[in-house]
Scaffold this motif. Structure first.
Motif, PDB file in Angstrom:
ATOM      1  N   MET A   1       9.774  65.674  42.405  1.00 47.96           N
ATOM      2  CA  MET A   1      10.532  66.216  43.510  1.00 47.96           C
ATOM      3  C   MET A   1      11.092  67.558  43.053  1.00 47.96           C
ATOM      4  O   MET A   1      11.598  67.684  41.946  1.00 47.96           O
ATOM      5  CB  MET A   1      11.656  65.244  43.885  1.00 47.96           C
ATOM      6  N   LYS A   2      10.986  68.533  43.910  1.00 50.34           N
ATOM      7  CA  LYS A   2      11.456  69.889  43.591  1.00 50.34           C
ATOM      8  C   LYS A   2      12.907  70.083  44.035  1.00 50.34           C
ATOM      9  O   LYS A   2      13.370  69.476  44.992  1.00 50.34           O
ATOM     10  CB  LYS A   2      10.591  70.939  44.301  1.00 50.34           C
ATOM     11  N   CYS A   3      13.614  70.959  43.339  1.00 53.54           N
ATOM     12  CA  CYS A   3      14.985  71.310  43.702  1.00 53.54           C
ATOM     13  C   CYS A   3      14.964  72.097  45.013  1.00 53.54           C
ATOM     14  O   CYS A   3      14.196  73.040  45.169  1.00 53.54           O
ATOM     15  CB  CYS A   3      15.613  72.153  42.603  1.00 53.54           C
ATOM     16  N   TRP A   4      15.806  71.696  45.953  1.00 49.85           N
ATOM     17  CA  TRP A   4      15.856  72.384  47.238  1.00 49.85           C
ATOM     18  C   TRP A   4      16.486  73.770  47.111  1.00 49.85           C
ATOM     19  O   TRP A   4      16.224  74.641  47.903  1.00 49.85           O
ATOM     20  CB  TRP A   4      16.635  71.558  48.267  1.00 49.85           C
ATOM     21  N   ASN A   5      17.292  73.959  46.100  1.00 51.16           N
ATOM     22  CA  ASN A   5      17.946  75.241  45.900  1.00 51.16           C
ATOM     23  C   ASN A   5      17.024  76.210  45.153  1.00 51.16           C
ATOM     24  O   ASN A   5      16.841  77.354  45.581  1.00 51.16           O
ATOM     25  CB  ASN A   5      19.252  75.047  45.128  1.00 51.16           C
ATOM     26  N   CYS A   6      16.438  75.746  44.063  1.00 53.48           N
ATOM     27  CA  CYS A   6      15.581  76.605  43.232  1.00 53.48           C
ATOM     28  C   CYS A   6      14.140  76.649  43.736  1.00 53.48           C
ATOM     29  O   CYS A   6      13.402  77.566  43.401  1.00 53.48           O
ATOM     30  CB  CYS A   6      15.593  76.104  41.793  1.00 53.48           C
ATOM     31  N   GLU A   7      13.725  75.673  44.486  1.00 58.71           N
ATOM     32  CA  GLU A   7      12.416  75.541  45.128  1.00 58.71           C
ATOM     33  C   GLU A   7      11.242  75.285  44.191  1.00 58.71           C
ATOM     34  O   GLU A   7      10.327  74.580  44.542  1.00 58.71           O
ATOM     35  CB  GLU A   7      12.117  76.739  46.031  1.00 58.71           C
ATOM     36  N   ASP A   8      11.206  75.851  43.000  1.00 59.66           N
ATOM     37  CA  ASP A   8      10.043  75.654  42.136  1.00 59.66           C
ATOM     38  C   ASP A   8      10.359  74.861  40.864  1.00 59.66           C
ATOM     39  O   ASP A   8       9.521  74.730  39.990  1.00 59.66           O
ATOM     40  CB  ASP A   8       9.419  77.002  41.769  1.00 59.66           C
ATOM     41  N   ILE A   9      11.562  74.321  40.763  1.00 55.46           N
ATOM     42  CA  ILE A   9      11.983  73.577  39.578  1.00 55.46           C
ATOM     43  C   ILE A   9      11.933  72.082  39.875  1.00 55.46           C
ATOM     44  O   ILE A   9      12.450  71.623  40.893  1.00 55.46           O
ATOM     45  CB  ILE A   9      13.426  73.971  39.157  1.00 55.46           C
ATOM     46  N   ASP A  10      11.310  71.316  38.968  1.00 54.36           N
ATOM     47  CA  ASP A  10      11.269  69.859  39.122  1.00 54.36           C
ATOM     48  C   ASP A  10      12.626  69.249  38.781  1.00 54.36           C
ATOM     49  O   ASP A  10      13.235  69.602  37.764  1.00 54.36           O
ATOM     50  CB  ASP A  10      10.215  69.243  38.196  1.00 54.36           C
ATOM     51  N   LEU A  11      13.080  68.327  39.639  1.00 52.23           N
ATOM     52  CA  LEU A  11      14.309  67.603  39.373  1.00 52.23           C
ATOM     53  C   LEU A  11      14.070  66.568  38.292  1.00 52.23           C
ATOM     54  O   LEU A  11      12.965  66.039  38.147  1.00 52.23           O
ATOM     55  CB  LEU A  11      14.809  66.909  40.643  1.00 52.23           C
ATOM     56  N   ILE A  12      15.103  66.262  37.530  1.00 50.77           N
ATOM     57  CA  ILE A  12      15.044  65.254  36.477  1.00 50.77           C
ATOM     58  C   ILE A  12      15.678  63.977  36.997  1.00 50.77           C
ATOM     59  O   ILE A  12      16.812  63.990  37.485  1.00 50.77           O
ATOM     60  CB  ILE A  12      15.785  65.734  35.211  1.00 50.77           C
ATOM     61  N   TRP A  13      14.930  62.875  36.917  1.00 48.38           N
ATOM     62  CA  TRP A  13      15.437  61.580  37.361  1.00 48.38           C
ATOM     63  C   TRP A  13      16.477  61.094  36.373  1.00 48.38           C
ATOM     64  O   TRP A  13      16.248  61.054  35.167  1.00 48.38           O
ATOM     65  CB  TRP A  13      14.281  60.585  37.468  1.00 48.38           C
ATOM     66  N   GLY A  14      17.648  60.705  36.882  1.00 46.94           N
ATOM     67  CA  GLY A  14      18.730  60.235  36.030  1.00 46.94           C
ATOM     68  C   GLY A  14      18.884  58.728  36.000  1.00 46.94           C
ATOM     69  O   GLY A  14      19.556  58.183  35.134  1.00 46.94           O
ATOM     70  N   GLY A  15      18.267  58.028  36.951  1.00 46.69           N
ATOM     71  CA  GLY A  15      18.343  56.571  36.966  1.00 46.69           C
ATOM     72  C   GLY A  15      18.541  56.038  38.367  1.00 46.69           C
ATOM     73  O   GLY A  15      18.676  56.791  39.332  1.00 46.69           O
ATOM     74  N   ASP A  16      18.535  54.723  38.468  1.00 44.26           N
ATOM     75  CA  ASP A  16      18.727  54.019  39.732  1.00 44.26           C
ATOM     76  C   ASP A  16      19.927  53.094  39.606  1.00 44.26           C
ATOM     77  O   ASP A  16      20.145  52.498  38.560  1.00 44.26           O
ATOM     78  CB  ASP A  16      17.501  53.163  40.089  1.00 44.26           C
ATOM     79  N   ASP A  17      20.684  52.971  40.678  1.00 42.98           N
ATOM     80  CA  ASP A  17      21.825  52.064  40.725  1.00 42.98           C
ATOM     81  C   ASP A  17      21.772  51.279  42.022  1.00 42.98           C
ATOM     82  O   ASP A  17      21.272  51.766  43.036  1.00 42.98           O
ATOM     83  CB  ASP A  17      23.153  52.838  40.672  1.00 42.98           C
ATOM     84  N   GLU A  18      22.311  50.060  41.988  1.00 43.02           N
ATOM     85  CA  GLU A  18      22.393  49.259  43.203  1.00 43.02           C
ATOM     86  C   GLU A  18      23.637  49.670  43.977  1.00 43.02           C
ATOM     87  O   GLU A  18      24.693  49.907  43.403  1.00 43.02           O
ATOM     88  CB  GLU A  18      22.459  47.781  42.865  1.00 43.02           C
ATOM     89  N   HIS A  19      23.504  49.769  45.286  1.00 41.71           N
ATOM     90  CA  HIS A  19      24.605  50.144  46.161  1.00 41.71           C
ATOM     91  C   HIS A  19      24.700  49.112  47.275  1.00 41.71           C
ATOM     92  O   HIS A  19      23.694  48.755  47.885  1.00 41.71           O
ATOM     93  CB  HIS A  19      24.343  51.533  46.765  1.00 41.71           C
ATOM     94  N   ILE A  20      25.887  48.607  47.529  1.00 44.76           N
ATOM     95  CA  ILE A  20      26.120  47.670  48.623  1.00 44.76           C
ATOM     96  C   ILE A  20      26.812  48.439  49.747  1.00 44.76           C
ATOM     97  O   ILE A  20      27.885  48.996  49.555  1.00 44.76           O
ATOM     98  CB  ILE A  20      27.006  46.481  48.189  1.00 44.76           C
TER      99      ILE A  20
ATOM    100  N   SER B   1      22.054  45.410  50.291  1.00 47.07           N
ATOM    101  CA  SER B   1      21.810  46.043  49.006  1.00 47.07           C
ATOM    102  C   SER B   1      20.789  47.165  49.163  1.00 47.07           C
ATOM    103  O   SER B   1      19.749  46.991  49.786  1.00 47.07           O
ATOM    104  CB  SER B   1      21.294  45.004  48.015  1.00 47.07           C
ATOM    105  N   ASN B   2      21.108  48.313  48.624  1.00 44.76           N
ATOM    106  CA  ASN B   2      20.214  49.460  48.613  1.00 44.76           C
ATOM    107  C   ASN B   2      20.166  50.020  47.204  1.00 44.76           C
ATOM    108  O   ASN B   2      21.016  49.718  46.375  1.00 44.76           O
ATOM    109  CB  ASN B   2      20.708  50.558  49.560  1.00 44.76           C
ATOM    110  N   THR B   3      19.193  50.847  46.955  1.00 46.64           N
ATOM    111  CA  THR B   3      19.081  51.511  45.668  1.00 46.64           C
ATOM    112  C   THR B   3      19.460  52.976  45.838  1.00 46.64           C
ATOM    113  O   THR B   3      19.091  53.605  46.822  1.00 46.64           O
ATOM    114  CB  THR B   3      17.646  51.406  45.128  1.00 46.64           C
ATOM    115  N   VAL B   4      20.204  53.497  44.877  1.00 44.57           N
ATOM    116  CA  VAL B   4      20.565  54.909  44.852  1.00 44.57           C
ATOM    117  C   VAL B   4      19.920  55.511  43.607  1.00 44.57           C
ATOM    118  O   VAL B   4      20.217  55.097  42.495  1.00 44.57           O
ATOM    119  CB  VAL B   4      22.089  55.122  44.795  1.00 44.57           C
ATOM    120  N   SER B   5      19.013  56.453  43.817  1.00 42.32           N
ATOM    121  CA  SER B   5      18.384  57.169  42.709  1.00 42.32           C
ATOM    122  C   SER B   5      19.079  58.516  42.579  1.00 42.32           C
ATOM    123  O   SER B   5      19.355  59.172  43.578  1.00 42.32           O
ATOM    124  CB  SER B   5      16.895  57.386  42.979  1.00 42.32           C
ATOM    125  N   ASN B   6      19.380  58.913  41.339  1.00 45.04           N
ATOM    126  CA  ASN B   6      20.030  60.210  41.159  1.00 45.04           C
ATOM    127  C   ASN B   6      19.124  61.140  40.374  1.00 45.04           C
ATOM    128  O   ASN B   6      18.423  60.727  39.459  1.00 45.04           O
ATOM    129  CB  ASN B   6      21.410  60.054  40.517  1.00 45.04           C
TER     130      ASN B   6
END
Length: 67
Positions: free
Chosen positions: A1-20, A26-31
């Motif tokens: 996934m690309k950064c919406w601000n920089c447009e050509d930079i790949d975002l770094i996945w930080g992890g997933d968390d459960e969200h109620i 229950s949903n998943t939140v990816s950061n």
């Protein structure tokens, strides 16, 4: 996934968390973060089973557990 601000930079996945949510669902939140501009992106989505097609669930079910 690309950064919406920089447009050509790949975002770094930080992890997933459960969200109620307020309804108790229950949903998943990816950061994700951008290494260039330090933007943070939180992506809210349903559980894996909610959006995974049946054929993909069968593949995942047959994979060995990772420890």
């Amino acid at each position: 996934m690309k950064c919406w601000n920089c447009e050509d930079i790949d975002l770094i996945w930080g992890g997933d968390d459960e969200h109620i949510n307020e309804d108790g669902e229950s949903n998943t939140v990816s950061n994700f973060s951008c290494p260039n501009c330090d933007a943070l992106v939180f992506f809210y989505h349903g559980t894996r089973d909610t959006f995974t097609p049946e054929w993909a669930r069968e593949i995942v079910a047959n994979e060995p557990e990772l420890h």
